[in-house]
Scaffold this motif. Structure first.
Motif, PDB file in Angstrom:
ATOM      1  N   VAL A  32       0.874  -1.175   0.000  1.00  0.00           N
ATOM      2  CA  VAL A  32       0.000   0.000   0.000  1.00  0.00           C
ATOM      3  C   VAL A  32       0.913   1.227   0.000  1.00  0.00           C
ATOM      4  N   PRO A  33       0.827   2.055  -1.053  1.00  0.00           N
ATOM      5  CA  PRO A  33       1.682   3.241  -1.112  1.00  0.00           C
ATOM      6  C   PRO A  33       1.438   4.174   0.072  1.00  0.00           C
ATOM      7  N   GLN A  34       2.462   4.880   0.469  1.00  0.00           N
ATOM      8  CA  GLN A  34       2.400   5.790   1.622  1.00  0.00           C
ATOM      9  C   GLN A  34       1.243   6.784   1.502  1.00  0.00           C
ATOM     10  N   ASN A  35       1.023   7.325   0.324  1.00  0.00           N
ATOM     11  CA  ASN A  35      -0.032   8.334   0.142  1.00  0.00           C
ATOM     12  C   ASN A  35      -1.439   7.732   0.196  1.00  0.00           C
ATOM     13  N   GLU A  36      -1.555   6.418   0.235  1.00  0.00           N
ATOM     14  CA  GLU A  36      -2.864   5.763   0.303  1.00  0.00           C
ATOM     15  C   GLU A  36      -3.180   5.218   1.699  1.00  0.00           C
ATOM     16  N   LEU A  37      -2.220   5.266   2.612  1.00  0.00           N
ATOM     17  CA  LEU A  37      -2.381   4.578   3.901  1.00  0.00           C
ATOM     18  C   LEU A  37      -3.596   5.034   4.695  1.00  0.00           C
ATOM     19  N   SER A  38      -3.814   6.337   4.814  1.00  0.00           N
ATOM     20  CA  SER A  38      -4.937   6.791   5.649  1.00  0.00           C
ATOM     21  C   SER A  38      -6.277   6.375   5.047  1.00  0.00           C
ATOM     22  N   ASN A  39      -6.427   6.517   3.741  1.00  0.00           N
ATOM     23  CA  ASN A  39      -7.680   6.098   3.103  1.00  0.00           C
ATOM     24  C   ASN A  39      -7.832   4.590   3.101  1.00  0.00           C
ATOM     25  N   PHE A  40      -6.734   3.883   2.893  1.00  0.00           N
ATOM     26  CA  PHE A  40      -6.805   2.424   2.841  1.00  0.00           C
ATOM     27  C   PHE A  40      -7.282   1.856   4.173  1.00  0.00           C
ATOM     28  N   GLY A  41      -6.783   2.387   5.274  1.00  0.00           N
ATOM     29  CA  GLY A  41      -7.199   1.905   6.590  1.00  0.00           C
ATOM     30  C   GLY A  41      -8.680   2.079   6.841  1.00  0.00           C
ATOM     31  N   SER A  42      -9.256   3.165   6.347  1.00  0.00           N
ATOM     32  CA  SER A  42     -10.675   3.451   6.580  1.00  0.00           C
ATOM     33  C   SER A  42     -11.596   2.872   5.514  1.00  0.00           C
ATOM     34  N   PHE A  43     -11.102   2.788   4.283  1.00  0.00           N
ATOM     35  CA  PHE A  43     -11.966   2.413   3.155  1.00  0.00           C
ATOM     36  C   PHE A  43     -11.403   1.247   2.353  1.00  0.00           C
ATOM     37  N   PHE A  44     -10.728   0.320   3.015  1.00  0.00           N
ATOM     38  CA  PHE A  44     -10.093  -0.796   2.310  1.00  0.00           C
ATOM     39  C   PHE A  44     -11.074  -1.554   1.426  1.00  0.00           C
ATOM     40  N   PHE A  45     -12.346  -1.607   1.836  1.00  0.00           N
ATOM     41  CA  PHE A  45     -13.374  -2.345   1.099  1.00  0.00           C
ATOM     42  C   PHE A  45     -13.678  -1.736  -0.267  1.00  0.00           C
ATOM     43  N   SER A  46     -13.188  -0.514  -0.525  1.00  0.00           N
ATOM     44  CA  SER A  46     -13.387   0.141  -1.815  1.00  0.00           C
ATOM     45  C   SER A  46     -12.241  -0.126  -2.786  1.00  0.00           C
TER      46      SER A  46
END
Length: 113
Positions: A32-46
């Motif tokens: 998971v790229p660094q710039n995606e970490l905050s969104n990935f943690g909250s919206f991984f299902f997307s």
């Protein structure tokens, strides 16, 4: 940062783990790229995984969940204050109405003397 993910038949992520699960045969390790970490943690299902590559969605919210939560709390506080002000106004109106009634009675009694 690496995550272990489970995906459905369409490639959408259904579960995530930072550590390799015991039953790791169904889990895939993805970066998971660094710039995606905050969104990935909250919206991984997307997110989707295609050919072991993470595909980020185009429709993630601009506001964080914390920002939204704070806005909701502000609205709740504002609504509570509005309700309290409405109640104070109703009480004041009731007191004014009682005073008018008392004055009316006094005037009518004074006119009968």
């Amino acid at each position: 940062m690496y995550y272990f993910v489970l995906i459905d038949k369409d490639g959408f992520i259904t579960q995530i783990s930072k550590v390799q699960p015991q039953d790791h045969q169904d889990w895939q390790k993805i970066l998971v790229p660094q710039n995606e970490l905050s969104n990935f943690g909250s919206f991984f299902f997307s997110y989707r995984v295609v050919d072991n590559a993470l595909l980020s969605p185009d429709n993630l919210p601009i506001m964080s969940l914390e920002d939204i939560s704070n806005k909701v709390k502000d609205l709740e506080t504002s609504k509570t204050n509005d309700s309290q002000n409405d109640l104070k106004q109703k009480n004041l109106n009731s007191q004014i109405q009682m005073a008018i009634s008392e004055l009316t009675v006094q005037i009518m009694q004074g006119g009968q003397k």
